[in-house]
Design a protein around this motif. Structure first.
Motif, mmCIF file in Angstrom:
data_model
loop_
_atom_site.group_PDB
_atom_site.id
_atom_site.type_symbol
_atom_site.label_atom_id
_atom_site.label_comp_id
_atom_site.label_asym_id
_atom_site.label_seq_id
_atom_site.Cartn_x
_atom_site.Cartn_y
_atom_site.Cartn_z
ATOM 1 N N UNK A 157 0.849 -1.196 0.000
ATOM 2 C CA UNK A 157 0.000 0.000 0.000
ATOM 3 C C UNK A 157 0.883 1.243 0.000
ATOM 4 N N UNK A 158 0.516 2.165 -0.881
ATOM 5 C CA UNK A 158 1.231 3.441 -0.964
ATOM 6 C C UNK A 158 0.271 4.559 -0.574
ATOM 7 N N UNK A 159 0.723 5.395 0.321
ATOM 8 C CA UNK A 159 -0.071 6.568 0.704
ATOM 9 C C UNK A 159 0.541 7.810 0.078
ATOM 10 N N UNK A 160 -0.319 8.654 -0.475
ATOM 11 C CA UNK A 160 0.141 9.923 -1.040
ATOM 12 C C UNK A 160 -0.759 11.043 -0.526
ATOM 13 N N UNK A 161 -0.318 12.269 -0.729
ATOM 14 C CA UNK A 161 -1.153 13.405 -0.357
ATOM 15 C C UNK A 161 -1.359 14.312 -1.555
ATOM 16 N N UNK A 162 -2.580 14.776 -1.748
ATOM 17 C CA UNK A 162 -2.889 15.743 -2.811
ATOM 18 C C UNK A 162 -3.909 16.721 -2.243
ATOM 19 N N UNK A 163 -3.472 17.933 -1.929
ATOM 20 C CA UNK A 163 -4.362 18.875 -1.248
ATOM 21 C C UNK A 163 -5.576 19.305 -2.082
ATOM 22 N N UNK A 164 -5.424 19.347 -3.399
ATOM 23 C CA UNK A 164 -6.537 19.792 -4.244
ATOM 24 C C UNK A 164 -7.530 18.644 -4.426
ATOM 25 N N UNK A 165 -8.790 18.895 -4.073
ATOM 26 C CA UNK A 165 -9.776 17.811 -4.191
ATOM 27 C C UNK A 165 -9.959 17.365 -5.637
ATOM 28 N N UNK A 166 -9.896 18.315 -6.577
ATOM 29 C CA UNK A 166 -10.082 17.929 -7.988
ATOM 30 C C UNK A 166 -8.922 17.046 -8.453
ATOM 31 N N UNK A 167 -7.729 17.288 -7.932
ATOM 32 C CA UNK A 167 -6.575 16.457 -8.286
ATOM 33 C C UNK A 167 -6.797 15.026 -7.811
ATOM 34 N N UNK A 168 -7.319 14.889 -6.604
ATOM 35 C CA UNK A 168 -7.565 13.536 -6.074
ATOM 36 C C UNK A 168 -8.617 12.815 -6.917
ATOM 37 N N UNK A 169 -9.703 13.529 -7.205
ATOM 38 C CA UNK A 169 -10.787 12.897 -7.971
ATOM 39 C C UNK A 169 -10.282 12.518 -9.363
ATOM 40 N N UNK A 170 -9.548 13.419 -9.997
ATOM 41 C CA UNK A 170 -9.042 13.115 -11.345
ATOM 42 C C UNK A 170 -8.077 11.928 -11.318
ATOM 43 N N UNK A 171 -7.253 11.862 -10.299
ATOM 44 C CA UNK A 171 -6.319 10.729 -10.198
ATOM 45 C C UNK A 171 -7.085 9.422 -10.038
ATOM 46 N N UNK A 172 -8.183 9.471 -9.290
ATOM 47 C CA UNK A 172 -9.006 8.261 -9.133
ATOM 48 C C UNK A 172 -9.640 7.870 -10.469
ATOM 49 N N UNK A 173 -10.214 8.866 -11.142
ATOM 50 C CA UNK A 173 -10.903 8.583 -12.408
ATOM 51 C C UNK A 173 -9.921 8.107 -13.485
ATOM 52 N N UNK A 174 -8.677 8.592 -13.401
ATOM 53 C CA UNK A 174 -7.678 8.169 -14.383
ATOM 54 C C UNK A 174 -7.061 6.825 -14.001
ATOM 55 N N UNK A 175 -7.487 6.264 -12.864
ATOM 56 C CA UNK A 175 -6.974 4.962 -12.450
ATOM 57 C C UNK A 175 -5.592 5.015 -11.835
ATOM 58 N N UNK A 176 -5.156 6.193 -11.388
ATOM 59 C CA UNK A 176 -3.814 6.304 -10.813
ATOM 60 C C UNK A 176 -3.794 6.040 -9.315
ATOM 61 N N UNK A 177 -4.957 6.118 -8.706
ATOM 62 C CA UNK A 177 -5.051 5.807 -7.283
ATOM 63 C C UNK A 177 -6.321 4.984 -7.079
ATOM 64 N N UNK A 178 -6.403 4.325 -5.924
ATOM 65 C CA UNK A 178 -7.517 3.405 -5.720
ATOM 66 C C UNK A 178 -8.531 3.888 -4.698
ATOM 67 N N UNK A 179 -8.066 4.749 -3.808
ATOM 68 C CA UNK A 179 -8.959 5.203 -2.746
ATOM 69 C C UNK A 179 -8.595 6.644 -2.422
ATOM 70 N N UNK A 180 -9.576 7.530 -2.443
ATOM 71 C CA UNK A 180 -9.274 8.933 -2.120
ATOM 72 C C UNK A 180 -10.174 9.398 -0.984
ATOM 73 N N UNK A 181 -9.658 10.320 -0.199
ATOM 74 C CA UNK A 181 -10.419 10.841 0.938
ATOM 75 C C UNK A 181 -10.944 12.245 0.605
ATOM 76 N N UNK A 182 -11.796 12.739 1.466
ATOM 77 C CA UNK A 182 -12.287 14.129 1.417
ATOM 78 C C UNK A 182 -12.822 14.512 0.044
ATOM 79 N N UNK A 183 -13.742 13.728 -0.466
ATOM 80 C CA UNK A 183 -14.368 14.070 -1.745
ATOM 81 C C UNK A 183 -15.455 15.115 -1.467
ATOM 82 N N UNK A 184 -15.414 16.248 -2.170
ATOM 83 C CA UNK A 184 -16.476 17.231 -1.954
ATOM 84 C C UNK A 184 -17.808 16.661 -2.462
ATOM 85 N N UNK A 185 -18.920 16.964 -1.793
ATOM 86 C CA UNK A 185 -20.217 16.425 -2.239
ATOM 87 C C UNK A 185 -20.484 16.687 -3.722
ATOM 88 N N UNK A 186 -20.045 17.862 -4.202
ATOM 89 C CA UNK A 186 -20.328 18.213 -5.600
ATOM 90 C C UNK A 186 -19.603 17.295 -6.590
#
Lengths: 528, 329
Positions: A240-269
Motif C-alpha cells: 500500500x502506498x499513501x500519497x497526499x494531494x491537497x486539491x480535491x479535484x486532483x484527487x478525484x481526477x487521479x481516481x478517475x484516471x486509475x492512478x489511485x484506488x482510494x481517495x479521501x475528502x471528496x467534496x459532495x459536488x
C-alpha cells in the motif's frame, strides 16, 4: 492492478526513494518483505493487491507519538498498533493487549498478547509498552507528545511480571480504556532510544505492514509483514502506498484516471462524477466530527439563554444539509454525537422556526442587536458556505442583524485556543472530532475551566462533568453524561449544526467499508 | 577589471538583499496573526500542554534572541526544525527544490522552443494569417489563468484521453538519469517526461505568450532599422538577415526577461504545483502556511529569495558581458 501508470510508479518507487535527496530514505530498520508477490499475510483472499491511497494531506512525521492528526494516523497505523482499538462499529477490541482489567479506580493492568514481534524481528515486551505510554504522557521521556491529551489523566506506566503492564492515573479515570482504544501506539524502546534526538525517517512497529519507502511530504510505501501476529484476519493487500494531494479535484481526477484506488475528502459536488464513472464508487459515512456555532457567554447578547436558543431556531440545519452538503450530514441536538457514550437519544434537534426565534430575541431583551459570525474557510466540508447561510438566515430575522467575517483558520483558532474567553470571537463556526467515542473528550475541553477552548461558564454543567469524571460505574456515568448533554441542549451554548460526513472515492476492484473514525487500514481491504 | 568590480558590487548587493529577505521573513512571523501552537497542539490540549509545546518550540524566547539564534543557525546551514513534523527544515526545503527547478526550467524551455519561432514568424509575416494566429495565441495565453488551464488539461488529456498521468510524479530527473546511466534503463526518463508535460505546458503557457509578443515586437522594431537595409543591400540572403542579425539583436532583452521570469517561476509555481500535486517548494509552502510551520515557511521563502537573487545576478553579469555600456552606467 491493470494500470500502466500505477505500475510505472510502483516500479520506480524504490529506486526513486534510494536515489533522491536525503529526505528520501530506504528503510534499513524494516526487515522481511515479500518480493515474490505471494501472500505473506495468509488471509483468505488472493493476497495480491497493490493499492494507492490518496489523502488530502500526507503524514507530517514517521514518529507515531509526535503528531495528532488523522491523515498521519492513517499512514502510520499500517505499521504501528495500540493496545486496544475499535472495530468498525466503534466497539473496543483487544489489539496488542489480549486482556485488561481495572485494578483500581486509578490503575489499569494490560496483559500483553504473546507472539507479537516488531518489524525489526524483536519480540514485543512489557518494557516497550511501558516506555511507549510514558513517552506519550511524560515530557521528560523523549518528546512533548501532542497525544498527551488523548491519554488525559494517565501519569505513568510500569512493566509488570509475565507480560503485564500497569498504567497509573492521577485519580479515578473512567474514560481511560476508551482513550487507550484511540491513543498510544506502541514502539520498541531500544530502537526508539537509539534514534532519540534525531529525525526519524524509518518505522518499526508491530503492524501488518512495514515501511519500505518514505519520501517526506510525498509518499510512503508499505509492504506486508511476514510475521504479523494477526495474519489470519487480513485482506488481500500486499503493498500500500499513501500519497497526499491537497486539491480535491486532483484527487478525484487521479481516481478517475486509475492512478489511485482510494481517495479521501471528496467534496459532495464531485460525487456524481465518481458515481457516473465505470469501475468507481463513492463511500460515505457519518464521521466523529460535529460542526457547530459557538456562542461565548461572557458577553451580550450571548449571555442570554433565550438569545442563544433563538439562534438555534433561526438556522435551518436541514436546509443547509440538503442544499449545501447535498445530504451528506446529520442534524445534531447536543455536543455528543449519536452512538457515542453519553449521548442522550431523547433530546430533539431544534427545528427551523424563525417566528419562535424572533419571539425569543424579544424576550431576551436584545432585540435590534448586531452580531458577527466568524467562519473559517477551507477547513471543514463547506464551512464558508455554511457560515454564510447561517449568517444570512439569522440576518433574515426582523429583530437582529448578523454579519459574516471569513477568517483564516489559523488566525481564528489562535484566538479561540489561547485560554482567554475574552479574546475569542463571540460567535464562530468550528468543528470538533471525537475519536474516543466518549462524551468526555468533547465536554471537558469546551465546558471545563482551564481548558484552551473553554467558552461557556455554567456551574451546573461544570459540576456534572466533574462528577462524571470521577464516576467509575459505567451506567451511572452514562446517565450523568446524558444529563449534561440534555442540559446543554436547553442552555444552547452552541448552534447545533450537523455531524459531518466523510466521503471517499473508491475503485470498484476494492472491497472496503468506510469507518466513522476516518481510519483507513489496508489490512481491512480485499479484492472485490 | 571593470567587469570584476561590477560583479563584486552585484554580489554584495545580492548578499544585502538576501539578508533583507531573511530578516523580513523572520519578522513576518511576529506580524502575522495565528500561533503555531494552535496547530501543533492537539485540539483538546489544556493550557499547560500548550505552554509546554510553546517552550519546546522556543517560541517563548525574546524576539532578538530568536533572531540571533536563527541567523547563527542559517550561517551553519541550519534552518531549524519543522514545528509540525520535527524534521530539519533545510532537508525538507532542499529536497523539494529540484522538482521546482525542473518544472521552472521545463516551462522556460517550452516557452523558448515555441515562442521564439512563433514571434519571428509573426513579425516577418505581419498582417498575414500566421501573424493573426500567433497574436491570438498570445492573447489567449496571457489571459488564461494557470489553475484553469491545468485542470482543463488534466480533464481532457489525462482523464478523458488517458494519454498522460494526472499528478503525483513518481521519480525526479536526478534518479531518472541515474537509472539510465547506471542501469541502462530509459524508463525512468520516460516516466519523468510523461509527468512533466502537462505541468510544464500549464506553467509555460503565459510565459510562452509573453515571449512571443516580446519577440514579435522586438523583431518588428529591428526590421525597421537602417542596418537591416544595409545588410540586405550587401546582398545577404533574407534568412541570414533575419536570424543572424535581427533575431540576435532582439534576443538581448529576451534573455533578460527569460532570466527574470525563471526566478519568478521558481517562486510562482505554487498554483501549478498544487493542481498537479507536484512535490516542489510551492506545495511545501502552501502546507506550511496552512499549519503555521514557520521554519518551513522561512526556509522556503529564503531559498526562493536566494534563487531569485542568484538568477538576477547572473543575468546582470551576462548582460554586462554582452553590453559593456551597462558597466559604465
Amino acid at each position: 492492478m491493470p494500470r500502466d501508470t500505477a505500475i510505472d510508479r510502483r516500479g520506480f518507487l524504490k529506486f526513486a526513494g534510494a536515489s533522491a535527496a536525503v529526505a528520501t530514505t530506504g528503510l534499513a530498520g524494516c526487515v522481511g518483505g515479500d518480493d515474490d508477490g505471494g501472500d505473506p499475510l495468509g488471509g483468505d483472499g488472493d493476497g495480491d493487491l497493490e493499492i494507492t491511497v490518496t489523502q488530502g494531506t500526507f503524514a507530517t512525521t514517521v514518529d507515531p507519538q509526535d503528531h495528532n492528526d488523522t491523515p498521519t494516523y492513517n499512514v502510520l497505523d499500517q505499521a504501528y498498533e495500540p493496545l486496544l482499538y475499535r472495530d468498525a462499529e466503534g466497539e473496543i477490541v483487544e489489539y496488542l493487549a489480549s486482556d485488561y482489567e481495572q485494578v483500581a479506580d486509578d490503575q489499569v493492568r494490560f496483559q500483553l498478547r504473546e507472539g507479537v514481534s516488531f518489524h525489526s524481528g524483536d519480540d514485543l515486551t512489557a518494557e516497550d509498552v511501558a516506555y511507549s505510554i510514558n513517552r506519550t504522557v511524560d515530557d521528560e521521556v523523549g518528546i512533548v507528545s501532542p497525544q498527551q491529551d488523548g491519554l488525559s489523566g494517565v501519569e505513568s506506566a510500569e512493566a509488570g511480571e509475565e507480560g503485564t503492564v500497569d498504567v497509573f492515573a492521577d485519580g479515578p479515570s473512567p474514560a481511560m480504556l476508551a482513550n487507550f482504544a484511540s491513543f498510544g501506539r506502541i514502539v520498541q524502546q531500544s530502537w526508539m532510544e537509539e534514534r532519540e534526538g534525531e529525525t526519524i525517517r524509518e518505522a518499526n512497529g508491530t503492524g501488518p505492514y512495514q515501511l519500505e519507502e518514505f519520501e517526506e511530504d510525498v509518499r510512503a510505501t508499505f509492504t506486508a509483514f511476514d510475521d504479523y501476529w494477526d495474519a489470519d484476519n487480513t485482506g488481500d493487500v500486499v503493498e500500500v502506498t499513501f500519497e497526499g494531494a491537497p486539491e480535491s479535484s486532483t484527487r478525484v481526477n487521479a481516481l478517475l484516471a486509475g492512478e489511485t484506488d482510494l481517495i479521501t475528502d471528496v467534496p459532495p459536488s464531485e460525487t456524481p462524477r465518481i458515481e457516473d464513472e465505470d469501475g468507481m464508487y463513492f463511500e460515505s459515512i457519518a464521521s466523529t466530527r460535529v460542526i457547530f456555532l459557538v456562542m461565548t457567554n461572557d458577553r451580550a447578547p450571548f449571555d442570554s439563554q433565550e438569545f442563544r436558543q433563538a439562534m438555534n431556531y433561526a438556522v435551518d440545519v436541514e436546509g443547509i444539509i440538503d442544499e449545501l452538503l447535498e445530504g451528506f450530514g446529520e442534524p445534531t441536538s447536543q455536543p455528543t454525537l449519536a452512538g457515542h457514550f453519553g449521548h442522550d437519544p431523547n433530546v430533539e434537534a431544534y427545528p427551523h422556526d424563525p417566528e419562535q426565534a424572533q419571539q425569543l430575541i424579544e424576550q431576551s431583551g436584545y432585540a435590534g442587536e448586531e452580531i458577527t459570525l466568524h467562519t473559517p474557510t477551507g477547513r471543514y466540508l463547506g464551512d464558508e458556505e455554511i457560515g454564510r447561510a447561517a449568517a444570512s438566515q439569522i440576518d433574515g430575522l426582523e429583530n437582529v442583524s448578523c454579519d459574516l467575517e471569513i477568517r483564516d483558520f489559523g488566525d481564528l483558532v489562535s484566538e479561540i485556543l489561547d485560554g482567554e474567553m475574552s479574546t475569542s470571537p463571540g460567535f464562530y463556526l468550528i468543528g470538533w472530532g471525537n475519536p474516543t467515542f466518549d462524551a468526555n473528550y468533547t465536554l471537558v475541553p469546551w465546558f471545563m475551566p482551564g481548558q484552551a477552548s473553554y467558552h461557556f461558564q455554567n456551574d451546573e454543567v461544570e459540576g456534572l462533568i466533574e462528577q462524571s469524571e470521577a464516576e467509575m460505574d459505567e451506567d451511572a456515568r452514562e446517565g450523568q453524561l446524558q444529563e449534561v448533554n440534555a442540559l446543554l441542549n436547553e442552555l444552547a451554548p452552541w448552534v447545533f449544526l450537523h455531524n459531518q460526513y466523510s466521503i471517499y472515492g473508491v475503485n470498484e476492484s476494492l472491497d472496503w467499508t468506510a469507518r466513522s473514525d476516518e481510519d483507513i487500514l489496508a489490512k481491512d481491504i480485499s479484492s472485490a | 577589471m571593470a567587469l570584476g568590480k561590477f560583479v563584486l558590487k552585484r554580489l554584495l548587493q545580492g548578499v544585502f538583499v538576501v539578508w533583507s529577505v531573511i530578516t523580513l521573513v523572520f519578522l513576518l512571523r511576529f506580524m502575522t496573526p495565528g500561533s503555531a501552537v494552535a496547530f501543533v497542539a492537539p485540539p483538546g490540549a489544556d493550557l499547560e500542554l500548550r505552554e509546554a509545546i510553546a517552550e519546546d518550540l522556543g517560541l517563548n524566547d525574546p524576539i532578538h534572541v530568536q533572531y540571533v539564534d536563527y541567523i547563527a543557525g542559517l550561517l551553519q546551514g541550519d534552518m531549524g526544525y519543522s514545528y509540525v513534523s520535527g524534521t530539519e527544515a533545510s532537508i525538507r526545503v532542499f529536497a523539494r527544490l529540484p522538482a521546482t527547478v525542473e518544472l521552472a526550467v521545463a516551462a522556460t524551455l517550452v516557452a523558448v522552443v515555441i515562442a521564439i519561432p512563433l514571434g519571428v514568424v509573426s513579425a516577418t509575416r505581419r498582417h498575414q494569417p500566421a501573424d493573426y494566429g500567433a497574436t491570438f495565441f498570445s492573447l489567449i495565453g496571457i489571459s488564461t489563468p494557470n489553475f484553469w488551464l491545468g485542470i482543463m488539461l488534466i480533464l481532457v488529456v489525462a482523464v478523458q484521453l488517458k494519454w498522460l498521468p494526472t499528478s503525483s510524479r513518481p521519480i525526479g530527473l536526478g534518479p531518472a538519469i541515474e537509472l539510465l546511466v547506471f542501469e541502462a534503463r530509459p524508463e525512468g526518463i520516460r516516466i519523468w517526461a510523461r509527468h512533466m508535460v502537462l505541468p510544464a505546458i500549464t506553467l509555460g503557457t503565459y510565459f510562452t505568450a509573453l515571449i512571443t509578443r516580446l519577440t514579435r515586437s522586438g523583431m518588428v522594431d529591428e526590421l525597421g532599422r537602417d542596418y537591416v537595409d544595409a545588410t540586405r543591400a550587401k546582398g545577404l540572403p533574407e534568412t541570414l538577415v533575419r536570424y543572424k542579425h535581427v533575431l540576435r539583436n532582439t534576443l538581448i532583452p529576451i534573455i533578460t526577461v527569460l532570466g527574470l521570469q525563471l526566478g519568478t517561476l521558481i517562486g510562482g509555481a505554487v498554483i501549478t504545483e498544487a493542481v498537479f500535486s507536484w512535490p516542489g517548494l510551492g506545495t511545501l509552502l502552501i502546507d506550511a502556511i496552512r499549519t503555521r510551520d514557520w521554519p518551513i515557511i522561512q526556509g522556503s521563502l529564503i531559498v526562493i529569495g536566494i534563487g531569485f537573487v542568484l538568477i538576477n545576478t547572473v543575468v546582470d553579469m551576462l548582460y554586462a558581458y554582452v553590453n559593456p555600456r551597462v558597466i559604465a552606467e
